[in-house]
Design a protein around this motif. Structure first.
Motif, PDB file in Angstrom:
ATOM      1  N   TRP A  53       0.823  -1.202   0.000  1.00 43.79           N
ATOM      2  CA  TRP A  53       0.000   0.000   0.000  1.00 43.79           C
ATOM      3  C   TRP A  53       0.856   1.251   0.000  1.00 43.79           C
ATOM      4  O   TRP A  53       1.898   1.312   0.659  1.00 43.79           O
ATOM      5  N   LEU A  54       0.373   2.261  -0.724  1.00 39.36           N
ATOM      6  CA  LEU A  54       0.967   3.589  -0.677  1.00 39.36           C
ATOM      7  C   LEU A  54       0.078   4.482   0.186  1.00 39.36           C
ATOM      8  O   LEU A  54      -1.148   4.465   0.048  1.00 39.36           O
ATOM      9  N   ILE A 102      -4.817   1.938   5.942  1.00 35.16           N
ATOM     10  CA  ILE A 102      -3.743   1.579   5.011  1.00 35.16           C
ATOM     11  C   ILE A 102      -2.603   0.906   5.774  1.00 35.16           C
ATOM     12  O   ILE A 102      -2.046  -0.110   5.328  1.00 35.16           O
ATOM     13  N   ALA A 118       3.661   8.588   0.547  1.00 35.36           N
ATOM     14  CA  ALA A 118       3.690   9.346  -0.704  1.00 35.36           C
ATOM     15  C   ALA A 118       4.561  10.595  -0.610  1.00 35.36           C
ATOM     16  O   ALA A 118       5.281  10.927  -1.557  1.00 35.36           O
ATOM     17  N   THR A 172      -3.619   1.776  -3.228  1.00 38.83           N
ATOM     18  CA  THR A 172      -3.595   3.005  -2.446  1.00 38.83           C
ATOM     19  C   THR A 172      -5.032   3.414  -2.179  1.00 38.83           C
ATOM     20  O   THR A 172      -5.981   2.831  -2.717  1.00 38.83           O
ATOM     21  N   ILE A 227      -7.457   1.621  -6.527  1.00 41.64           N
ATOM     22  CA  ILE A 227      -7.372   2.843  -5.724  1.00 41.64           C
ATOM     23  C   ILE A 227      -8.731   3.016  -5.055  1.00 41.64           C
ATOM     24  O   ILE A 227      -9.746   3.208  -5.731  1.00 41.64           O
TER      25      ILE A 227
END
Length: 363
Positions: A96-97, A110, A124, A142, A166
């Motif tokens: 995950w971002l 997240i 990020a 993300t 996303i």
């Protein structure tokens, strides 16, 4: 009974504290924003010096976009259930971002998903594309708010396309934004949920595994293992919204072809001069005006009208022009009695419009 730890709301600090509570060895915590005002709201809602209610791993503070912030008690089981159901819906665990703050439920989850997947989350920072390029996971995910999606579609669509999915939450995703994402071949999945539901619990209108959706009139009810345990030191409010295992949200909705369609908030319908006014319909109409770049419509208490319709508008159009424009499609009595022109709508750190701030400015 544990006392509540206050920790910095940074990705590293929250990730470390989460890992401990998820494995069962840590003590409950509340993450603090860096800004003094945000930290003060968390301290007030979390009440760290008071004994902590049972069945709590994390206390998160609602953003307070339209009222007083509340401390939401999330259990270890609720966090895990949400993360596992999300991975199940998306096709399996992945990397995950993190493009949002982890003291909001979207950012926190997240990190929860990352811990349970055994993957390292990527923060990020100021360069979304550069962060995305460092990811090595087989599946890449993300989550972000619609405002971020709109900005990245404009500036960094290639980076968005590199993600398997996303998740879009925190606010309603407009049909126009969904269309833009689809046109760019970006797999953006609108999610419905809130802090009290452990983040998004309905993806693209379909509940996650274990989640049930019901209705009380058109009020949306949610039931399932991701629900919060209650509000911090607010037993009366908890009893009001948690009944027989169902969470009574403040949102209105309906089922369309078996999918949940959110149609607004309960307070989106106001009575102005004895007339029921549906605020989202007025807002939608204003956004169709060629000189309106953005808008939000609110009901403001008024001694004469009970409530008056006030439009906060980004754009050059004037009050009389906008009233006439609204009246072309909607009842004249729905047209805003007041138009406040702004350079930009004020936003909270969560990505939501600061509705309370707007109301405070016109009362």
């Amino acid at each position: 009974m544990y006392t509540l730890r206050l920790i910095p709301g940074t990705p590293d600090a929250v990730l470390s504290a989460l890992a401990e509570v998820l494995e069962g060895s840590g003590t409950p915590f509340a993450p603090l924003p860096a800004d003094p005002a945000g930290a003060a709201r968390v301290r007030q809602a979390a009440a760290p010096d008071e004994p902590l209610e049972a069945d709590c791993a994390v206390v998160l503070t609602t953003s307070g976009s339209s009222g007083e912030p509340k401390g939401v008690l999330l259990s270890r089981e609720a966090l895990i259930a949400s993360a596992m159901a999300t991975h199940d819906r998306l096709g399996g665990p992945g990397q995950w971002l993190l493009p949002m703050q982890p003291y909001f439920v979207g950012g926190l989850q997240i990190l929860t998903r990352s811990v349970l997947a055994g993957t390292t989350p990527v923060v990020a920072g100021d360069n979304f594309t550069a962060a995305a390029e460092t990811m090595t996971g087989v599946r890449r995910y993300t989550a972000m708010v619609p405002t971020q999606l709109a900005r990245y579609l404009e500036s960094e669509p290639d980076a968005l396309r590199s993600f398997d999915a996303i998740v879009i939450g925190g606010a309603a995703t407009s049909a126009e934004l969904k269309a833009r994402a689809a046109a760019e071949q970006v797999n953006a999945i609108p999610a419905y949920g809130m802090t009290e539901t452990g983040s998004g619990c309905v993806y693209a209108g379909v509940p996650l595994e274990g989640t049930e959706v019901g209705f009380e009139g058109d009020r949306i009810l949610i039931k399932g293992p991701t629900l919060f345990s209650g509000y911090r030191l607010r037993p009366e409010l908890t009893a009001e919204v948690l009944r027989d295992g169902w969470f009574r949200t403040q949102d209105r909705g309906r089922l369309v072809d078996g999918r949940l369609q959110v149609i607004g908030r309960l307070d989106d319908v106001i009575i102005s001069g004895g007339v029921n006014v549906t605020l989202p319909a007025v807002q939608t109409r204003l956004l169709q005006h060629p000189e309106v770049l953005d808008a939000v419509v609110l009901g403001v208490p008024d001694a004469e009208w009970g409530s008056r319709v006030v439009a906060f508008v980004v754009g050059e159009a004037g009050r009389d022009e906008l009233r006439d424009f609204v009246a072309e499609e909607l009842p004249r009595t729905w047209a805003p009695r007041e138009v406040v022109r702004l350079a930009a709508l004020p936003m909270l750190a969560s990505g939501k419009v600061d509705r309370q701030g707007l109301l405070d400015g016109v009362r």
